[in-house]
Design a protein around this motif. Structure first.
Motif, mmCIF file in Angstrom:
data_model
loop_
_atom_site.group_PDB
_atom_site.id
_atom_site.type_symbol
_atom_site.label_atom_id
_atom_site.label_comp_id
_atom_site.label_asym_id
_atom_site.label_seq_id
_atom_site.Cartn_x
_atom_site.Cartn_y
_atom_site.Cartn_z
ATOM 1 N N ASP A 180 0.827 -1.209 0.000
ATOM 2 C CA ASP A 180 0.000 0.000 0.000
ATOM 3 C C ASP A 180 0.863 1.261 0.000
ATOM 4 O O ASP A 180 0.515 2.265 -0.639
ATOM 5 C CB ASP A 180 -0.941 0.020 1.205
ATOM 6 C CG ASP A 180 -2.038 -1.031 1.115
ATOM 7 O OD1 ASP A 180 -2.281 -1.558 0.015
ATOM 8 O OD2 ASP A 180 -2.653 -1.326 2.157
ATOM 9 N N ASP A 181 1.990 1.212 0.706
ATOM 10 C CA ASP A 181 2.899 2.364 0.723
ATOM 11 C C ASP A 181 3.513 2.586 -0.653
ATOM 12 O O ASP A 181 3.663 3.729 -1.093
ATOM 13 C CB ASP A 181 4.006 2.167 1.757
ATOM 14 C CG ASP A 181 3.474 2.118 3.183
ATOM 15 O OD1 ASP A 181 2.276 2.419 3.396
ATOM 16 O OD2 ASP A 181 4.252 1.765 4.080
ATOM 17 N N ASN A 182 3.888 1.495 -1.333
ATOM 18 C CA ASN A 182 4.417 1.626 -2.696
ATOM 19 C C ASN A 182 3.416 2.336 -3.591
ATOM 20 O O ASN A 182 3.775 3.250 -4.347
ATOM 21 C CB ASN A 182 4.732 0.246 -3.289
ATOM 22 C CG ASN A 182 5.977 -0.381 -2.733
ATOM 23 O OD1 ASN A 182 6.883 0.300 -2.268
ATOM 24 N ND2 ASN A 182 6.039 -1.700 -2.772
ATOM 25 N N LEU A 183 2.157 1.920 -3.514
ATOM 26 C CA LEU A 183 1.111 2.521 -4.341
ATOM 27 C C LEU A 183 0.911 3.987 -3.989
ATOM 28 O O LEU A 183 0.811 4.848 -4.869
ATOM 29 C CB LEU A 183 -0.184 1.728 -4.175
ATOM 30 C CG LEU A 183 -1.347 2.098 -5.077
ATOM 31 C CD1 LEU A 183 -0.968 1.990 -6.549
ATOM 32 C CD2 LEU A 183 -2.543 1.206 -4.777
ATOM 33 N N LEU A 184 0.886 4.299 -2.715
ATOM 34 C CA LEU A 184 0.722 5.676 -2.254
ATOM 35 C C LEU A 184 1.867 6.567 -2.750
ATOM 36 O O LEU A 184 1.638 7.664 -3.282
ATOM 37 C CB LEU A 184 0.663 5.693 -0.720
ATOM 38 C CG LEU A 184 0.360 7.016 -0.068
ATOM 39 C CD1 LEU A 184 -1.132 7.309 -0.180
ATOM 40 C CD2 LEU A 184 0.773 6.980 1.389
ATOM 41 N N ILE A 185 3.089 6.077 -2.611
ATOM 42 C CA ILE A 185 4.259 6.841 -3.065
ATOM 43 C C ILE A 185 4.188 7.061 -4.573
ATOM 44 O O ILE A 185 4.414 8.175 -5.059
ATOM 45 C CB ILE A 185 5.562 6.115 -2.656
ATOM 46 C CG1 ILE A 185 5.759 6.214 -1.130
ATOM 47 C CG2 ILE A 185 6.774 6.683 -3.391
ATOM 48 C CD1 ILE A 185 6.813 5.274 -0.561
ATOM 49 N N GLU A 212 14.720 7.291 4.562
ATOM 50 C CA GLU A 212 14.314 7.963 3.326
ATOM 51 C C GLU A 212 12.979 7.437 2.792
ATOM 52 O O GLU A 212 12.168 8.211 2.290
ATOM 53 C CB GLU A 212 15.405 7.836 2.274
ATOM 54 C CG GLU A 212 16.692 8.549 2.660
ATOM 55 C CD GLU A 212 16.486 10.019 2.984
ATOM 56 O OE1 GLU A 212 15.791 10.726 2.216
ATOM 57 O OE2 GLU A 212 17.019 10.486 4.012
ATOM 58 N N VAL A 213 12.739 6.132 2.918
ATOM 59 C CA VAL A 213 11.444 5.591 2.475
ATOM 60 C C VAL A 213 10.330 6.132 3.364
ATOM 61 O O VAL A 213 9.257 6.495 2.868
ATOM 62 C CB VAL A 213 11.460 4.051 2.443
ATOM 63 C CG1 VAL A 213 10.063 3.495 2.209
ATOM 64 C CG2 VAL A 213 12.403 3.543 1.357
ATOM 65 N N VAL A 214 10.572 6.218 4.660
ATOM 66 C CA VAL A 214 9.575 6.795 5.574
ATOM 67 C C VAL A 214 9.324 8.258 5.206
ATOM 68 O O VAL A 214 8.176 8.721 5.187
ATOM 69 C CB VAL A 214 10.013 6.644 7.043
ATOM 70 C CG1 VAL A 214 9.136 7.491 7.976
ATOM 71 C CG2 VAL A 214 9.972 5.180 7.459
ATOM 72 N N ALA A 215 10.374 8.986 4.876
ATOM 73 C CA ALA A 215 10.207 10.391 4.465
ATOM 74 C C ALA A 215 9.392 10.484 3.180
ATOM 75 O O ALA A 215 8.525 11.361 3.049
ATOM 76 C CB ALA A 215 11.570 11.059 4.297
ATOM 77 N N LEU A 216 9.643 9.578 2.223
ATOM 78 C CA LEU A 216 8.836 9.559 0.991
ATOM 79 C C LEU A 216 7.369 9.286 1.308
ATOM 80 O O LEU A 216 6.473 9.924 0.752
ATOM 81 C CB LEU A 216 9.350 8.498 0.012
ATOM 82 C CG LEU A 216 10.576 8.826 -0.797
ATOM 83 C CD1 LEU A 216 10.968 7.629 -1.666
ATOM 84 C CD2 LEU A 216 10.354 10.058 -1.661
ATOM 85 N N GLU A 221 -5.467 6.270 -13.617
ATOM 86 C CA GLU A 221 -4.922 6.198 -12.261
ATOM 87 C C GLU A 221 -4.029 4.960 -12.101
ATOM 88 O O GLU A 221 -4.284 3.902 -12.669
ATOM 89 C CB GLU A 221 -6.048 6.133 -11.234
ATOM 90 C CG GLU A 221 -5.521 6.123 -9.813
ATOM 91 C CD GLU A 221 -6.616 6.230 -8.767
ATOM 92 O OE1 GLU A 221 -6.324 5.921 -7.616
ATOM 93 O OE2 GLU A 221 -7.731 6.633 -9.099
ATOM 94 N N ILE A 222 -2.999 5.112 -11.313
ATOM 95 C CA ILE A 222 -2.068 4.018 -11.037
ATOM 96 C C ILE A 222 -2.803 2.944 -10.243
ATOM 97 O O ILE A 222 -3.453 3.236 -9.240
ATOM 98 C CB ILE A 222 -0.844 4.540 -10.265
ATOM 99 C CG1 ILE A 222 -0.053 5.513 -11.150
ATOM 100 C CG2 ILE A 222 0.034 3.384 -9.795
ATOM 101 C CD1 ILE A 222 1.002 6.295 -10.408
ATOM 102 N N THR A 223 -2.687 1.703 -10.708
ATOM 103 C CA THR A 223 -3.364 0.588 -10.053
ATOM 104 C C THR A 223 -2.404 -0.305 -9.267
ATOM 105 O O THR A 223 -2.842 -1.095 -8.438
ATOM 106 C CB THR A 223 -4.106 -0.270 -11.090
ATOM 107 O OG1 THR A 223 -3.170 -0.749 -12.065
ATOM 108 C CG2 THR A 223 -5.205 0.542 -11.776
ATOM 109 N N ASP A 224 -1.108 -0.198 -9.544
ATOM 110 C CA ASP A 224 -0.130 -1.029 -8.846
ATOM 111 C C ASP A 224 1.231 -0.361 -8.916
ATOM 112 O O ASP A 224 1.531 0.368 -9.872
ATOM 113 C CB ASP A 224 -0.055 -2.418 -9.483
ATOM 114 C CG ASP A 224 0.703 -3.412 -8.619
ATOM 115 O OD1 ASP A 224 0.616 -3.327 -7.374
ATOM 116 O OD2 ASP A 224 1.395 -4.278 -9.178
ATOM 117 N N ALA A 225 2.050 -0.621 -7.916
ATOM 118 C CA ALA A 225 3.430 -0.121 -7.898
ATOM 119 C C ALA A 225 4.284 -1.120 -7.130
ATOM 120 O O ALA A 225 3.917 -1.540 -6.027
ATOM 121 C CB ALA A 225 3.497 1.255 -7.252
#
Length: 107
Positions: A23-28, A87-91, A42-46
């Motif tokens: 879910d975080d990948n998709l949000l980012i 850095e991932v948390v910051a993203l 819209e982006i459906t997957d990341a």
């Protein structure tokens, strides 16, 4: 030239991101990718596919197409594994801010 992390480090981080933080990948991706031409774009997957000292790379899926999205680390280049989490948390936090979503607390 960006810092290159050992292959086992990259593999472990990608496994964690793609296993525990889909879910975080998709949000980012939704926050940092160029906006699609229509709402149907819209982006459906990341999926996070790579990283180095300069940033992370995601494969972004929209209906009928995939593309690569590279995002620089918010604090600038890094050289230590422990900095990747920061850095991932910051993203994630920046993505929440951009999308108007309340971020969850970080452990």
């Amino acid at each position: 030239m960006p810092h290159i992390f050992d292959a086992d480090v990259v593999s472990a981080i990608l496994g964690h991101m793609n296993g525990d933080h889909t879910d975080d990948n998709l949000l980012i991706a939704r926050a940092f990718a160029p906006v699609g031409a229509t709402p149907e774009d819209e982006i459906t997957d990341a999926v996070m596919t790579d990283l180095d000292g300069d940033g992370g790379v995601w494969e972004v899926t929209r209906p009928g197409a995939t593309s690569e999205l590279r995002i620089a680390w918010p604090s600038g280049p890094i050289t230590e594994r422990r900095a990747v989490r920061r850095e991932v948390v910051a993203l994630y936090d920046l993505a929440c801010e951009k999308l108007g979503i309340e971020p969850r607390p970080h452990a």
